[in-house]
Design a protein around this motif. Structure first.
Motif, PDB file in Angstrom:
ATOM      1  N   ASN A 115       0.825  -1.208   0.000  1.00 24.65           N
ATOM      2  CA  ASN A 115       0.000   0.000   0.000  1.00 24.65           C
ATOM      3  C   ASN A 115       0.863   1.264   0.000  1.00 24.65           C
ATOM      4  O   ASN A 115       2.082   1.205  -0.024  1.00 24.65           O
ATOM      5  CB  ASN A 115      -0.944  -0.026   1.211  1.00 24.65           C
ATOM      6  CG  ASN A 115      -0.162  -0.123   2.510  1.00 24.65           C
ATOM      7  OD1 ASN A 115       0.993   0.292   2.592  1.00 24.65           O
ATOM      8  ND2 ASN A 115      -0.797  -0.672   3.533  1.00 24.65           N
ATOM      9  N   GLN A 116       0.192   2.393   0.058  1.00 24.30           N
ATOM     10  CA  GLN A 116       0.884   3.679  -0.004  1.00 24.30           C
ATOM     11  C   GLN A 116       1.810   3.867   1.198  1.00 24.30           C
ATOM     12  O   GLN A 116       2.908   4.397   1.070  1.00 24.30           O
ATOM     13  CB  GLN A 116      -0.138   4.804  -0.081  1.00 24.30           C
ATOM     14  CG  GLN A 116       0.475   6.149  -0.403  1.00 24.30           C
ATOM     15  CD  GLN A 116      -0.576   7.230  -0.583  1.00 24.30           C
ATOM     16  OE1 GLN A 116      -1.627   7.191   0.057  1.00 24.30           O
ATOM     17  NE2 GLN A 116      -0.306   8.195  -1.435  1.00 24.30           N
ATOM     18  N   GLN A 117       1.398   3.410   2.363  1.00 28.50           N
ATOM     19  CA  GLN A 117       2.227   3.543   3.566  1.00 28.50           C
ATOM     20  C   GLN A 117       3.543   2.779   3.396  1.00 28.50           C
ATOM     21  O   GLN A 117       4.608   3.284   3.726  1.00 28.50           O
ATOM     22  CB  GLN A 117       1.465   3.030   4.787  1.00 28.50           C
ATOM     23  CG  GLN A 117       2.259   3.167   6.073  1.00 28.50           C
ATOM     24  CD  GLN A 117       1.507   2.630   7.272  1.00 28.50           C
ATOM     25  OE1 GLN A 117       0.419   2.097   7.169  1.00 28.50           O
ATOM     26  NE2 GLN A 117       2.116   2.773   8.442  1.00 28.50           N
ATOM     27  N   ARG A 118       3.449   1.584   2.872  1.00 32.73           N
ATOM     28  CA  ARG A 118       4.666   0.788   2.641  1.00 32.73           C
ATOM     29  C   ARG A 118       5.564   1.461   1.609  1.00 32.73           C
ATOM     30  O   ARG A 118       6.777   1.490   1.754  1.00 32.73           O
ATOM     31  CB  ARG A 118       4.296  -0.619   2.185  1.00 32.73           C
ATOM     32  CG  ARG A 118       5.488  -1.507   1.997  1.00 32.73           C
ATOM     33  CD  ARG A 118       5.079  -2.907   1.634  1.00 32.73           C
ATOM     34  NE  ARG A 118       6.257  -3.737   1.461  1.00 32.73           N
ATOM     35  CZ  ARG A 118       6.211  -5.004   1.194  1.00 32.73           C
ATOM     36  NH1 ARG A 118       5.061  -5.628   1.081  1.00 32.73           N
ATOM     37  NH2 ARG A 118       7.320  -5.684   1.039  1.00 32.73           N
ATOM     38  N   TYR A 119       4.978   2.012   0.567  1.00 31.23           N
ATOM     39  CA  TYR A 119       5.745   2.711  -0.464  1.00 31.23           C
ATOM     40  C   TYR A 119       6.542   3.864   0.137  1.00 31.23           C
ATOM     41  O   TYR A 119       7.723   4.019  -0.104  1.00 31.23           O
ATOM     42  CB  TYR A 119       4.806   3.217  -1.570  1.00 31.23           C
ATOM     43  CG  TYR A 119       5.471   4.188  -2.519  1.00 31.23           C
ATOM     44  CD1 TYR A 119       6.322   3.724  -3.515  1.00 31.23           C
ATOM     45  CD2 TYR A 119       5.265   5.558  -2.405  1.00 31.23           C
ATOM     46  CE1 TYR A 119       6.958   4.612  -4.384  1.00 31.23           C
ATOM     47  CE2 TYR A 119       5.883   6.449  -3.268  1.00 31.23           C
ATOM     48  CZ  TYR A 119       6.731   5.969  -4.254  1.00 31.23           C
ATOM     49  OH  TYR A 119       7.357   6.842  -5.100  1.00 31.23           O
ATOM     50  N   PHE A 120       5.873   4.693   0.943  1.00 34.48           N
ATOM     51  CA  PHE A 120       6.554   5.844   1.542  1.00 34.48           C
ATOM     52  C   PHE A 120       7.600   5.405   2.571  1.00 34.48           C
ATOM     53  O   PHE A 120       8.632   6.056   2.722  1.00 34.48           O
ATOM     54  CB  PHE A 120       5.547   6.824   2.144  1.00 34.48           C
ATOM     55  CG  PHE A 120       4.832   7.628   1.096  1.00 34.48           C
ATOM     56  CD1 PHE A 120       5.546   8.442   0.211  1.00 34.48           C
ATOM     57  CD2 PHE A 120       3.457   7.574   0.970  1.00 34.48           C
ATOM     58  CE1 PHE A 120       4.900   9.172  -0.774  1.00 34.48           C
ATOM     59  CE2 PHE A 120       2.797   8.302  -0.013  1.00 34.48           C
ATOM     60  CZ  PHE A 120       3.527   9.104  -0.880  1.00 34.48           C
ATOM     61  N   ARG A 121       7.353   4.321   3.276  1.00 37.70           N
ATOM     62  CA  ARG A 121       8.344   3.796   4.218  1.00 37.70           C
ATOM     63  C   ARG A 121       9.605   3.375   3.467  1.00 37.70           C
ATOM     64  O   ARG A 121      10.725   3.685   3.875  1.00 37.70           O
ATOM     65  CB  ARG A 121       7.760   2.632   5.011  1.00 37.70           C
ATOM     66  CG  ARG A 121       8.690   2.146   6.114  1.00 37.70           C
ATOM     67  CD  ARG A 121       8.099   1.010   6.936  1.00 37.70           C
ATOM     68  NE  ARG A 121       7.940  -0.165   6.102  1.00 37.70           N
ATOM     69  CZ  ARG A 121       6.803  -0.847   5.937  1.00 37.70           C
ATOM     70  NH1 ARG A 121       5.707  -0.477   6.558  1.00 37.70           N
ATOM     71  NH2 ARG A 121       6.761  -1.906   5.164  1.00 37.70           N
ATOM     72  N   GLU A 122       9.442   2.662   2.339  1.00 31.63           N
ATOM     73  CA  GLU A 122      10.586   2.229   1.532  1.00 31.63           C
ATOM     74  C   GLU A 122      11.321   3.433   0.933  1.00 31.63           C
ATOM     75  O   GLU A 122      12.547   3.476   0.919  1.00 31.63           O
ATOM     76  CB  GLU A 122      10.127   1.287   0.409  1.00 31.63           C
ATOM     77  CG  GLU A 122       9.601  -0.037   0.883  1.00 31.63           C
ATOM     78  CD  GLU A 122      10.627  -0.844   1.658  1.00 31.63           C
ATOM     79  OE1 GLU A 122      11.816  -0.864   1.269  1.00 31.63           O
ATOM     80  OE2 GLU A 122      10.242  -1.446   2.678  1.00 31.63           O
ATOM     81  N   SER A 124      11.412   6.527   2.086  1.00 31.37           N
ATOM     82  CA  SER A 124      12.131   7.264   3.124  1.00 31.37           C
ATOM     83  C   SER A 124      13.380   6.510   3.561  1.00 31.37           C
ATOM     84  O   SER A 124      14.407   7.124   3.870  1.00 31.37           O
ATOM     85  CB  SER A 124      11.220   7.568   4.313  1.00 31.37           C
ATOM     86  OG  SER A 124      10.763   6.388   4.915  1.00 31.37           O
TER      87      SER A 124
END
Length: 142
Positions: A115-122, A124
């Protein structure tokens, strides 16, 4: 000074030599068939892991892959990292040896998905590595 390599094809010579791996024989036309001598030599000539040279200077590297990737096997990243660590030298006398990191996502395949949260975590995580390696941490106090 630094490089991010996401699901990179680092050992095509060995990978393409194993017809039991998914997609291998289907991709002989694109990458070459290492069972044919002239194509073997061509693959060896551009294969990243086979072209790491002792005493050469390399940047810090972050290698990112997925445990369940059926296109770029996770052991390619580990082999490249081990070979680079063994052969790399410091970029200059005033610098230390390059940092060579691997990140294998335990639940991911070739595209990481999620999801989008995982994308932004990766994203960052990757930005943090680059910012640290280029020495820009003083610009972004924590």
């Amino acid at each position: 000074k630094t490089a991010l390599l996401g699901v990179p094809f680092l050992d095509p010579l060995v990978t393409m030599s194993d017809p039991s791996l998914p997609l291998t024989t289907l991709e002989y036309e694109e990458w070459g068939n290492p069972h044919l001598e002239h194509q073997f030599e061509s693959l060896r000539g551009w294969s990243p892991v086979q072209n790491i040279r002792a005493g050469s200077k390399y940047p810090s590297v972050m290698l990112i892959g997925g445990l369940y990737d059926n296109r770029v096997m996770f052991w390619e990243l580990l082999k490249y990292a081990a070979t680079l660590r063994h052969h790399a030298t410091a970029l200059s006398r005033s610098e230390s040896y390059p940092l060579v990191c691997t990140k294998i996502e335990a639940s991911a395949g070739h595209s990481f998905g999620g999801n989008q949260q995982r994308y932004f975590r990766e994203l960052s995580f990757m930005y943090a590595f680059v910012i640290d390696q280029i020495g820009a941490t003083r610009l972004f106090p924590l």
